[in-house]
Design an enzyme around this catalytic site. Structure first.
Site, PDB file in Angstrom:
ATOM      1  N   LYS A  37     -16.875   2.181   2.439  1.00  0.00           N
ATOM      2  CA  LYS A  37     -17.249   3.580   2.642  1.00  0.00           C
ATOM      3  C   LYS A  37     -18.650   3.879   2.118  1.00  0.00           C
ATOM      4  CE  LYS A  37     -15.103   4.792  -1.605  1.00  0.00           C
ATOM      5  NZ  LYS A  37     -15.376   5.769  -2.602  1.00  0.00           N
ATOM      6  N   THR A  38     -19.057   3.205   1.055  1.00  0.00           N
ATOM      7  CA  THR A  38     -20.409   3.450   0.559  1.00  0.00           C
ATOM      8  C   THR A  38     -21.432   3.003   1.594  1.00  0.00           C
ATOM      9  OG1 THR A  38     -19.545   2.950  -1.624  1.00  0.00           O
ATOM     10  CG2 THR A  38     -21.908   3.178  -1.441  1.00  0.00           C
ATOM     11  N   ASP A 223     -18.195  12.181  -1.496  1.00  0.00           N
ATOM     12  CA  ASP A 223     -17.430  10.955  -1.731  1.00  0.00           C
ATOM     13  C   ASP A 223     -16.210  11.284  -2.599  1.00  0.00           C
ATOM     14  OD1 ASP A 223     -16.776   8.352  -1.690  1.00  0.00           O
ATOM     15  OD2 ASP A 223     -18.320   7.666  -3.069  1.00  0.00           O
ATOM     16  N   GLU A 224     -15.213  10.450  -2.581  1.00  0.00           N
ATOM     17  CA  GLU A 224     -14.012  10.648  -3.401  1.00  0.00           C
ATOM     18  C   GLU A 224     -13.442  12.058  -3.246  1.00  0.00           C
ATOM     19  OE1 GLU A 224     -12.893   8.057  -4.747  1.00  0.00           O
ATOM     20  OE2 GLU A 224     -14.482   6.834  -5.650  1.00  0.00           O
ATOM     21  N   GLN A 254      -5.726   7.229  -3.346  1.00  0.00           N
ATOM     22  CA  GLN A 254      -6.466   6.977  -4.581  1.00  0.00           C
ATOM     23  C   GLN A 254      -6.725   8.247  -5.385  1.00  0.00           C
ATOM     24  OE1 GLN A 254      -9.595   3.894  -4.619  1.00  0.00           O
ATOM     25  NE2 GLN A 254      -9.291   3.799  -2.411  1.00  0.00           N
ATOM     26  N   ARG A 608      -8.730  -3.204  -7.038  1.00  0.00           N
ATOM     27  CA  ARG A 608     -10.016  -3.536  -7.658  1.00  0.00           C
ATOM     28  C   ARG A 608     -10.306  -5.021  -7.545  1.00  0.00           C
ATOM     29  NH1 ARG A 608     -12.112   0.302  -6.521  1.00  0.00           N
ATOM     30  NH2 ARG A 608     -10.142   0.690  -5.499  1.00  0.00           N
TER      31      ARG A 608
END
Length: 763
Positions: A37-38, A223-224, A254, A608
């Site tokens: 996504k980044t 974001d997030e 998340q 992660r």
DNA sequence: TATATAGTGTTTTTT
DNA sequence: ACACTATATA
């Protein structure tokens, strides 16, 4: 890269590309963990500029942490080149801070407002409780602050809060809320939540300011998004109202910040809030192995009410998830340390490829101890923030007082540091006088001669105010933040005092002061606005995770929460036990929402890992000084047996995984006499604490790098330092614990430093 | 006024 | 186990 070059699009998959090319109108990108996504966000920015001719200053990208913002900034700079610096890439808090710093005077604050951290807020609340004569046993500042914070996250002001009160207790909290805000205002201070609240207030009260920003930020990316709260939602909603070019990226699986007011409905209802929104799912994972992803999918599938999605990958299958249960937390830590050591030695991995993730900060201790004895370089993220350390806060309080004496808390903090013989009673009298005359504490100090009952202390107070006046003069003469800081340290004799103390602790504190000076120096070089106020504001918004530098070869230890957004080749999820994780707070009751949040946290942890994931648990752990017996976490059980590899099978783990549940009494069955030896075999006694290095319990948990076997540079070599740049090594002294290196820097002169801290690289 | 000591309460996660 | 607070004492 050419300014019209769109070749970066080629590295995107179909969905990613669709997300990049959909530039107009609301867009929701549901991006699973590790789905790039980044990359999508940065490419989208480049695409906007190159293809859509959008001006860089019309773009805003908001991320969750400064670290994430920094990373994005770098990638955007690299991709966009010229003009990238005028894109706002920042966190909610720093964006708001930037806006408020310009316009908060419209709300009756001074533009040089200070930001209170949690510690400061508690201090203020304590005063409020005293002022309102509430029983501190019933009204705990932590609890009250939590309520206030929750209210602020919902944009509830004290009046709105009071209107909703039903109990007497709640009404008292409303009173405290009001008094707290008054005190903050009097100190010209905002707390974290206020940054959002006040910005929204500003927008609503001054439409032309809002329009100014609406015009400015025609393309907004968040974001997030799953972790935004109501205040943040409103902020975004207002900003995007005019052009509606809002792109949010998130993953409902998340969402792990409900306790902080995050509203998962923000993402679940995005399509309702922004009609006509396009939704794009990114489900291909580029990060992890098949095994890791399968485990993650299995665990998260136990949650109800999610947006359906299933991550997949083309990556190799990789090793199964490892699981092992130990008698105690000490054995667990020992195993992890040994395992990491071995994998580094045999597998060619380096320390920085490993992360140890736990549920609570308290668990870091045991691992830290084992890592020290095993000689593993590590860094603990979290715990006490650098800027929350006593000596750092003292210095910042001085700087705040120099900047403007409006912050009573800061002035009171340092008035007797170093000891000037100004005690509680004197402070109390001055505070009273200040209150009666409605002036700031610092103002009151200046007319201390007129305050009754001061007497002898007056001369000492003058000494203090004179010092501040002198330093203010220096600030006015254009001395840099760094120079001011050095003056404070020198004038107060702060470092001298520490040096005289000559303990590990005091040395660590001096290190921190040097670190602060280095940060001030760095600020002076990189910041746009190099004023003292700007420094103080920037500093108060820095989280611990932000300072995790790339390049330092250490194992990272942190909470699962801090790990969000990071990735590692090898991950150890430790403390996988019921009551630890999921936390006992989340287990009881009908309400499964908290349990689901824990499960999402587990999902975050699992995802992660790039290559290898190991979960560990202990059967017994010391909790609040009492031994607690624990069974393995349900989350482990939610991973199908065949996906799990037992590392060195023991009867405990075998039984555990065979039967759906290990009966609790089986673990409890170990009588008191047995406590010292959980499980079987010749294990180390449980209760023998490893020889603890007595360091005053303070600093050593933060940052220790173990002395290297050798240095890759020698006397006469050219080396590079992160902050001081290039220099020549003059002398290397083996100081036993560490090497002491003297370097002559081209721009900074001669510095003496410890090799493990300085991280010098040969050039 | 400053320090030592006993007693008390406390813990999830953090921008 | 630890940190913080209230109290006693120098």
């Amino acid at each position: 890269m050419q300014n019209s070059d769109l070749s970066f699009l080629e590295q995107l998959n179909q969905e990613q590309r669709a997300a990049v090319e959909h530039t107009e109108g609301p867009l929701l990108i549901l991006a699973g963990a590790g789905s790039g996504k980044t990359k999508v966000l940065t490419c989208r920015i480049a695409y906007l500029i190159r293809e859509k001719q959008v001006k860089p200053w019309n773009i805003m990208a908001i991320t969750f942490t400064n670290k994430a913002a920094g990373e994005m900034r770098e990638r955007v700079d690299a991709l966009v080149g010229m003009g990238a610096e005028s894109i706002w890439v920042s966190t909610f808090h720093s964006s708001c801070c930037r806006i408020l710093r310009r316009f908060i005077d419209r709300l009756g604050y001074d533009n040089s407002f200070t930001i209170y951290d949690t510690d400061d807020s508690r201090q203020v609340m304590k005063e409020v409780i005293r002022e309102l004569e509430l029983d501190p046993k019933v009204y705990k500042e932590r609890a009250i602050l939590a309520r206030i914070s929750a209210a602020k996250n919902e944009l509830q002001d004290p009046e709105a809060f009071e209107a909703e009160c039903t109990s007497w207790y709640d009404r008292k909290i409303a009173e405290a809320y009001l008094a707290y805000q008054k005190r903050l205002a009097r100190n010209n201070a905002l707390d974290f939540d206020d940054l959002l609240v006040k910005t929204v207030e500003l927008f609503e009260q001054e439409p032309e300011i809002m329009e100014h920003y609406q015009e400015r930020f025609r393309y907004i990316m968040i974001d997030e998004y799953q972790d935004t709260n109501t205040a943040q939602f409103r902020f975004v909603d207002l900003l995007a109202a005019k052009y509606r070019n809002l792109c949010v990226v998130g993953d409902d699986d998340q969402s792990i910040y409900k306790f902080r007011g995050a509203n998962i409905r923000n993402i679940l209802n995005f399509e309702q809030s922004f009609p006509g929104a396009k939704v794009i799912k990114l489900e291909q994972n580029y990060r992890s192995t098949q095994s890791i992803l399968n485990a993650a999918n299995e665990v998260i599938a136990h949650n109800a009410g999610r947006k359906e999605k299933r991550l997949w990958t083309q990556n190799a299958e990789g090793p199964k998830i490892g699981f092992r249960q130990f008698g105690s937390g000490y054995e667990e830590a020992e195993y992890v340390a040994g395992e990491i050591r071995q994998r580094v030695r045999n597998g060619g991995a380096s320390w920085k490829d490993f992360a140890v993730l736990y549920r609570t900060n308290a668990m870091s201790r045991t691992f830290e101890e084992k890592f020290i004895t095993a000689n593993i370089p590590y860094k603990i993220v979290g715990g006490v923030n650098f800027y929350a350390r006593r000596e750092v806060k003292d210095m910042l309080a001085y700087l705040k007082t120099i900047d403007n004496g409006l912050d009573d808390l800061a002035v009171i903090r340092i008035i007797n540091i170093p000891k000037r013989g100004i005690g509680q009673t004197t402070i109390g009298r001055i505070g009273q006088y200040a209150g009666e005359h409605e002036i700031s504490f610092y103002e009151a100090l200046k007319c201390s001669d007129r305050i009754p009952g001061i007497g002898r202390a007056a001369a000492k107070i003058h000494g203090f105010t004179n010092l501040i006046t002198r330093l203010r003069g220096a600030a006015g003469d254009g001395f840099s933040v760094r120079e001011l800081l050095e003056m404070v340290i020198k004038e107060t004799g702060y470092a001298e005092e520490l040096k005289a103390e000559d303990t590990d602790e005091s040395r660590a504190r001096i290190e921190n002061l040097d670190e602060l000076i280095a940060k001030a120096e760095d600020f002076g070089k990189t910041a746009e606005d190099t004023s003292l106020s700007a420094f103080l504001q920037q500093v108060s918004l820095v989280a611990d995770i932000d300072s995790v530098e790339e390049g330092s070869d250490c194992v990272l230890l942190m909470t699962l929460h801090s790990a969000k957004g990071l990735e590692f080749d090898n991950v150890f999820m430790v403390g996988m036990e019921e009551k630890t994780f999921p936390s006992y707070m989340a287990i009881n009751g009908e309400d499964t929402s908290e349990l689901e949040e824990e499960r999402r946290l587990c999902y975050v942890g699992i995802t992660r890992a790039r290559k290898e994931l190991t979960m560990t648990a202990a059967q017994m752990r010391m909790l609040r000084g009492e031994p607690e017996f624990l069974k393995a976490s349900r989350f482990v059980r939610e991973i199908p047996r065949e996906m799990v590899r037992l590392e060195r099978e023991t009867s405990d783990t075998r039984n555990f995984l065979k039967s759906p549940q290990v009966p609790l009494d089986r673990l409890m069955g170990m009588g008191k006499a047995d406590q010292g030896r959980a499980g079987s075999g010749e294990r180390a006694p449980l209760f023998e604490r490893p020889k603890q290095q007595k360091t005053g319990g303070f600093q050593m948990r933060e940052f220790r790098v173990v002395k290297a076997d050798h240095l890759d540079y020698a006397e006469g070599d050219q080396v590079r330092h992160v902050k001081f740049g290039v220099g020549t090594v003059q002398e290397i002294k083996d100081g036993g614990k560490d090497y002491e290196v003297t370097v002559d820097f081209e721009n900074y002169g001669i510095k003496r430093m410890f090799a493990s801290f300085a991280k010098l690289k040969k050039v």
